[in-house]
Scaffold this active site. Structure first.
Site, PDB file in Angstrom:
ATOM      1  CE  LYS A  11      -8.534  20.811  21.078  1.00  0.00           C
ATOM      2  NZ  LYS A  11      -8.336  22.252  21.039  1.00  0.00           N
ATOM      3  CE1 TYR A  51     -11.018  22.165  26.188  1.00  0.00           C
ATOM      4  CE2 TYR A  51     -12.506  21.365  24.478  1.00  0.00           C
ATOM      5  CZ  TYR A  51     -11.196  21.701  25.000  1.00  0.00           C
ATOM      6  OH  TYR A  51     -10.171  21.267  23.817  1.00  0.00           O
ATOM      7  CG  PHE A  59     -13.311  30.702  23.335  1.00  0.00           C
ATOM      8  CD1 PHE A  59     -13.055  29.267  23.569  1.00  0.00           C
ATOM      9  CD2 PHE A  59     -12.554  31.618  23.778  1.00  0.00           C
ATOM     10  CE1 PHE A  59     -12.293  29.031  24.584  1.00  0.00           C
ATOM     11  CE2 PHE A  59     -11.706  31.380  24.922  1.00  0.00           C
ATOM     12  CZ  PHE A  59     -11.582  29.920  25.264  1.00  0.00           C
ATOM     13  NE  ARG A  87      -0.707  22.725  28.332  1.00  0.00           N
ATOM     14  CZ  ARG A  87      -2.048  23.257  28.097  1.00  0.00           C
ATOM     15  NH1 ARG A  87      -3.025  22.789  27.623  1.00  0.00           N
ATOM     16  NH2 ARG A  87      -2.100  24.612  28.161  1.00  0.00           N
ATOM     17  CB  THR A  93      -3.475  27.908  23.707  1.00  0.00           C
ATOM     18  OG1 THR A  93      -3.166  27.262  25.080  1.00  0.00           O
ATOM     19  CG2 THR A  93      -5.101  27.812  23.272  1.00  0.00           C
ATOM     20  NE  ARG A 104      -2.874  22.968  20.539  1.00  0.00           N
ATOM     21  CZ  ARG A 104      -3.020  23.159  21.812  1.00  0.00           C
ATOM     22  NH1 ARG A 104      -2.198  23.875  22.820  1.00  0.00           N
ATOM     23  NH2 ARG A 104      -4.106  22.564  22.408  1.00  0.00           N
ATOM     24  CG  ASN A 114      -6.116  24.496  19.384  1.00  0.00           C
ATOM     25  OD1 ASN A 114      -6.738  23.613  19.373  1.00  0.00           O
ATOM     26  ND2 ASN A 114      -5.537  25.060  20.496  1.00  0.00           N
ATOM     27  CG  HIS A 117      -7.371  18.543  25.304  1.00  0.00           C
ATOM     28  ND1 HIS A 117      -7.495  19.660  25.978  1.00  0.00           N
ATOM     29  CD2 HIS A 117      -6.910  17.676  26.161  1.00  0.00           C
ATOM     30  CE1 HIS A 117      -7.304  19.288  27.232  1.00  0.00           C
ATOM     31  NE2 HIS A 117      -7.146  17.867  27.359  1.00  0.00           N
ATOM     32  CD  GLU A 128      -8.132  17.134  30.911  1.00  0.00           C
ATOM     33  OE1 GLU A 128      -8.317  18.505  30.767  1.00  0.00           O
ATOM     34  OE2 GLU A 128      -7.163  16.758  29.996  1.00  0.00           O
TER      35      GLU A 128
HETATM   36  P1  GDP Z   1      -5.301  24.362  25.646  1.00  0.00           P
HETATM   37  O1  GDP Z   1      -5.162  23.925  27.165  1.00  0.00           O
HETATM   38  O2  GDP Z   1      -3.697  24.928  25.141  1.00  0.00           O
HETATM   39  O3  GDP Z   1      -6.106  23.629  24.955  1.00  0.00           O
HETATM   40  O4  GDP Z   1      -6.158  25.791  25.857  1.00  0.00           O
HETATM   41  P2  GDP Z   1      -7.385  26.181  26.873  1.00  0.00           P
HETATM   42  O5  GDP Z   1      -7.559  25.145  27.823  1.00  0.00           O
HETATM   43  O6  GDP Z   1      -7.209  27.824  27.195  1.00  0.00           O
HETATM   44  O7  GDP Z   1      -8.614  26.323  25.628  1.00  0.00           O
HETATM   45  C1  GDP Z   1      -9.126  24.947  25.278  1.00  0.00           C
HETATM   46  C2  GDP Z   1      -9.356  25.284  23.753  1.00  0.00           C
HETATM   47  O8  GDP Z   1     -10.315  26.236  23.399  1.00  0.00           O
HETATM   48  C3  GDP Z   1      -8.286  25.527  22.851  1.00  0.00           C
HETATM   49  O9  GDP Z   1      -7.291  24.581  22.627  1.00  0.00           O
HETATM   50  C4  GDP Z   1      -8.691  26.065  21.640  1.00  0.00           C
HETATM   51  O10 GDP Z   1      -9.266  25.067  20.832  1.00  0.00           O
HETATM   52  C5  GDP Z   1     -10.024  26.805  22.355  1.00  0.00           C
HETATM   53  N1  GDP Z   1      -9.636  28.274  22.659  1.00  0.00           N
HETATM   54  C6  GDP Z   1      -8.900  28.802  23.427  1.00  0.00           C
HETATM   55  N2  GDP Z   1      -8.952  30.202  23.281  1.00  0.00           N
HETATM   56  C7  GDP Z   1      -9.601  30.287  22.307  1.00  0.00           C
HETATM   57  C8  GDP Z   1      -9.849  31.626  21.696  1.00  0.00           C
HETATM   58  O11 GDP Z   1      -9.528  32.781  22.322  1.00  0.00           O
HETATM   59  N3  GDP Z   1     -10.815  31.607  20.583  1.00  0.00           N
HETATM   60  C9  GDP Z   1     -11.272  30.480  20.308  1.00  0.00           C
HETATM   61  N4  GDP Z   1     -11.996  30.331  19.039  1.00  0.00           N
HETATM   62  N5  GDP Z   1     -10.808  29.262  20.766  1.00  0.00           N
HETATM   63  C10 GDP Z   1     -10.296  29.240  21.683  1.00  0.00           C
HETATM   64 MG    MG Z   2      -6.555  23.650  28.475  1.00  0.00          MG
END
Ligand code: GDP
Ligand code: MG
Length: 153
Positions: A11, A51, A59, A87, A93, A104, A114, A117, A128
């Site tokens: 990212k 997304y 968020f 992962r 996450t 991370r 973080n 991805h 994707e």
């Molecule tokens: P990932 O698959 O581990 O990347 O997680 P998700 O698919 O749930 O979320 C996508 C991305 O959204 C995450 O990598 C974070 O950058 C962001 N994100 C997820 N949860 C939160 C949250 O509670 N707050 C904020 N600010 N960003 C979030």
């Molecule tokens: Mg995800």
């Protein structure tokens, strides 16, 4: 099967912080095979699509702004169990819940910064990869290391 593919991205914060080489290196050293890579700055519509499952989250807007804040390094990595293990290499996450030794867990603190991805499963990886890469951008090649990484073909 050693040809499962996952979409991994560094990212904008990971690019700015000079973590591209380290992130690539972790996948390479684990034994995964790089089959596509580019630095890219996709537009808002592309990132909203990427997304889309999170579009109702509070968020979401901030997430898209974060992803628009600089270039991204997009990659496809191939190998046995690439999605699940990818992962695990990334970590949880929320970086504060990520184990040390994960990307991370070593380099991030805030969930909204973080660093990387990774696809959360084979089906999302397919979607994707198709969103980020054309077929021509994905290379099919046999790594000289293959038989030193996999016991069986
Ligand atoms: P990932 O698959 O581990 O990347 O997680 P998700 O698919 O749930 O979320 C996508 C991305 O959204 C995450 O990598 C974070 O950058 C962001 N994100 C997820 N949860 C939160 C949250 O509670 N707050 C904020 N600010 N960003 C979030
Ligand atoms: Mg995800």
């Amino acid at each position: 099967m050693s040809n499962e593919q996952t979409f991994i991205a560094v990212k904008p914060d990971g690019v700015q912080r000079g973590l591209v080489g380290d992130i690539i290196s972790r996948f390479e050293k684990r034994g995964y095979k790089l089959v596509a890579i580019k630095m890219t700055s996709p537009g808002k519509a592309h990132l909203e699509k990427h997304y889309e499952d999170l579009s109702d989250k509070p968020f979401f807007k901030g997430l898209v702004t974060y992803m628009l804040s600089g270039p991204i390094v997009a990659m496809v990595w191939e190998g046995r169990d690439a999605c699940k293990t990818g992962r695990a290499i990334l970590g949880a996450t929320n970086p504060l819940a990520s184990n040390p030794g994960t990307i991370r867990g070593d380099y991030a603190i805030d969930v909204g910064r973080n660093v990387c991805h990774g696809s959360d499963g084979v089906e999302s990886a397919k979607k994707e990869i198709a969103l980020w890469f054309s077929k021509e951008e994905i290379q099919s090649w046999k790594s000289a290391q293959h038989d030193w990484i996999y016991e069986k073909p």
